[in-house]
Design an enzyme around this catalytic site. Structure first.
Site, PDB file in Angstrom:
ATOM      1  N   SER A   8       0.815  -1.201   0.000  1.00 54.27           N
ATOM      2  CA  SER A   8       0.000   0.000   0.000  1.00 54.27           C
ATOM      3  C   SER A   8       0.864   1.274   0.000  1.00 54.27           C
ATOM      4  O   SER A   8       1.616   1.514  -0.933  1.00 54.27           O
ATOM      5  CB  SER A   8      -0.943  -0.033   1.209  1.00 54.27           C
ATOM      6  OG  SER A   8      -1.856   1.030   1.182  1.00 54.27           O
ATOM      7  N   TYR A   9       0.792   2.091   1.049  1.00 63.55           N
ATOM      8  CA  TYR A   9       1.565   3.338   1.094  1.00 63.55           C
ATOM      9  C   TYR A   9       3.064   3.068   1.144  1.00 63.55           C
ATOM     10  O   TYR A   9       3.867   3.928   0.790  1.00 63.55           O
ATOM     11  CB  TYR A   9       1.146   4.173   2.305  1.00 63.55           C
ATOM     12  CG  TYR A   9       1.496   5.643   2.167  1.00 63.55           C
ATOM     13  CD1 TYR A   9       0.596   6.519   1.566  1.00 63.55           C
ATOM     14  CD2 TYR A   9       2.712   6.134   2.612  1.00 63.55           C
ATOM     15  CE1 TYR A   9       0.916   7.867   1.419  1.00 63.55           C
ATOM     16  CE2 TYR A   9       3.035   7.480   2.478  1.00 63.55           C
ATOM     17  CZ  TYR A   9       2.135   8.338   1.871  1.00 63.55           C
ATOM     18  OH  TYR A   9       2.451   9.672   1.720  1.00 63.55           O
TER      19      TYR A   9
END
Length: 393
Positions: A293-294
């Site tokens: 994800s991030y």
């Protein structure tokens, strides 16, 4: 059936509203006045009066929960999974309870990283003074000395910390689903050194200092008798205000301020800092990243800031539902070309595992993670563990 305090307070107003609305046009002014009164009532504050104290245990045992032999969180007495709605119609209290349990889970995972995975907790900044805010990462004993290969793990955004993929999965599924532990153990079995980043640990919270209220008498040239009268009125006013505030918000939480950690004030800063002070100094001939994800965005930012160094050391990058965007992050053509050759992004999809998935961005290939739901909600992370480690080997 129990009736809440807020309901008892509002009930007469609602009854009056109903009675007035049944009247003629002459009652319009009264209706308007009552609506104005209702609009100024803070329902959230009223609801707080019905809450039990926001005072929760600081251990799993205190919550009467424990992880069983399968790594599942279960109630010690009933054997049931965790129940979020422990108290009906008290969402805020239930959420606070969940968050308190989450903090305990975080510490529990830290212990597992040290005891089960034999990782070392390393404080950062490396040159931090005794008094300044600090964070930490985890490393295997051979992370910097392994001459062959090193694996670096980066989780996503939110409440997760080092060693976690998703807190919700740890609580509702099991440790293998929600933590990085299967990745770490598999990597170590395959002969990798391991570094676990902690990109969300960007600051510490401390209580805001109370600003002393200056007495009006300190700088006044008024007669002593007049000053005493004013001070007395001021003290009585403050006493009434404090009493009202205590009634209005009986569970007022402390006002906190954030002290950011030097050179680690964001996930992106953290990734660059760990690269400069650890990964770049490692002896490994090949460095591999797994970023969720991030964490994928943080890796791309690292590439933008340390392009030549990253290219010289990193062999492959396994991304999982990465939220990076090469256009928004202004990644250059050479970075995009490198990513096409050296990165792969597993994304949520109904297609079989590893099936190619069309991408709107000109960066790395996207393949199916064989899932219809986001990564932070599924429980078969081990499949992805095998796929991504196989890819980076």
């Amino acid at each position: 059936m129990s009736i809440s305090l807020s309901s008892l307070i509002l009930l007469p107003i609602w009854i009056s509203m109903a009675q007035i609305q049944q009247g003629g046009p002459d009652e319009k002014e009264k209706t308007t006045a009552l609506k104005d009164l209702l609009s100024r009532i803070d329902l959230d504050e009223l609801m707080k009066k019905d809450e039990p104290p926001l005072d929760f245990p600081d251990t799993l045992e205190g919550f009467e929960y424990a992880f069983n032999e399968k790594g599942q969180l279960r109630h010690i007495k009933t054997g049931e999974p965790f129940v979020f709605n422990y108290r009906e119609d008290l969402h805020r209290w239930n959420q606070k309870r969940y968050e308190a349990l989450g903090e305990i889970i975080t510490k529990y995972v830290y212990e597992l990283l040290e005891k089960d995975c034999n990782l070392k907790k390393i404080s950062i900044p490396v040159d931090a003074t005794e008094s300044e805010p600090k964070s930490f990462i985890f490393m295997s004993e051979d992370a910097l000395t392994n001459p062959q290969k090193l694996m670096v793990l980066i989780h996503g955004s939110g409440v997760v910390r080092a060693g976690q993929w998703a807190r919700r999965l740890i609580i509702n599924e099991d440790l293998d689903s929600g933590t990085q532990i299967p990745f770490i153990k598999r990597a170590m079995d395959e002969g990798y050194g391991v570094i676990v980043l902690n990109p969300n640990e960007n600051y510490i919270e401390v209580e805001k200092p109370k600003i002393p209220v200056q007495s009006s008498s300190d700088s006044s040239d008024e007669p002593a008798e007049k000053r005493e009268r004013k001070d007395k009125v001021s003290k009585e006013t403050k006493k009434r205000r404090d009493f009202y505030e205590k009634y209005r918000n009986p569970q007022r939480e402390k006002e906190m301020m954030q002290l950011y950690i030097r050179e680690n004030g964001s996930p992106e800063e953290h990734a660059v800092y760990v690269w400069d002070h650890f990964i770049a100094q490692s002896a490994a001939e090949k460095v591999f990243f797994v970023a969720h994800s991030y964490g994928g965005l943080a890796f791309v930012e690292l590439m933008i800031q340390r392009e030549a160094d990253v290219k010289s050391k990193v062999t492959a990058v396994a991304l999982t539902d990465s939220v990076h965007n090469v256009w928004h992050q202004e990644a250059g053509k050479t970075i995009r070309e490198w990513m096409r050759e050296n990165c792969c992004n597993w994304v949520s999809s109904s297609e079989p595992l590893d099936t190619s998935v069309e991408s709107m961005l000109p960066d790395c290939p996207r393949v199916s993670a064989a899932l219809l739901i986001p990564l932070d909600q599924f429980s078969s992370f081990l499949e992805l563990s095998s796929a991504s480690i196989k890819y980076i080997q």
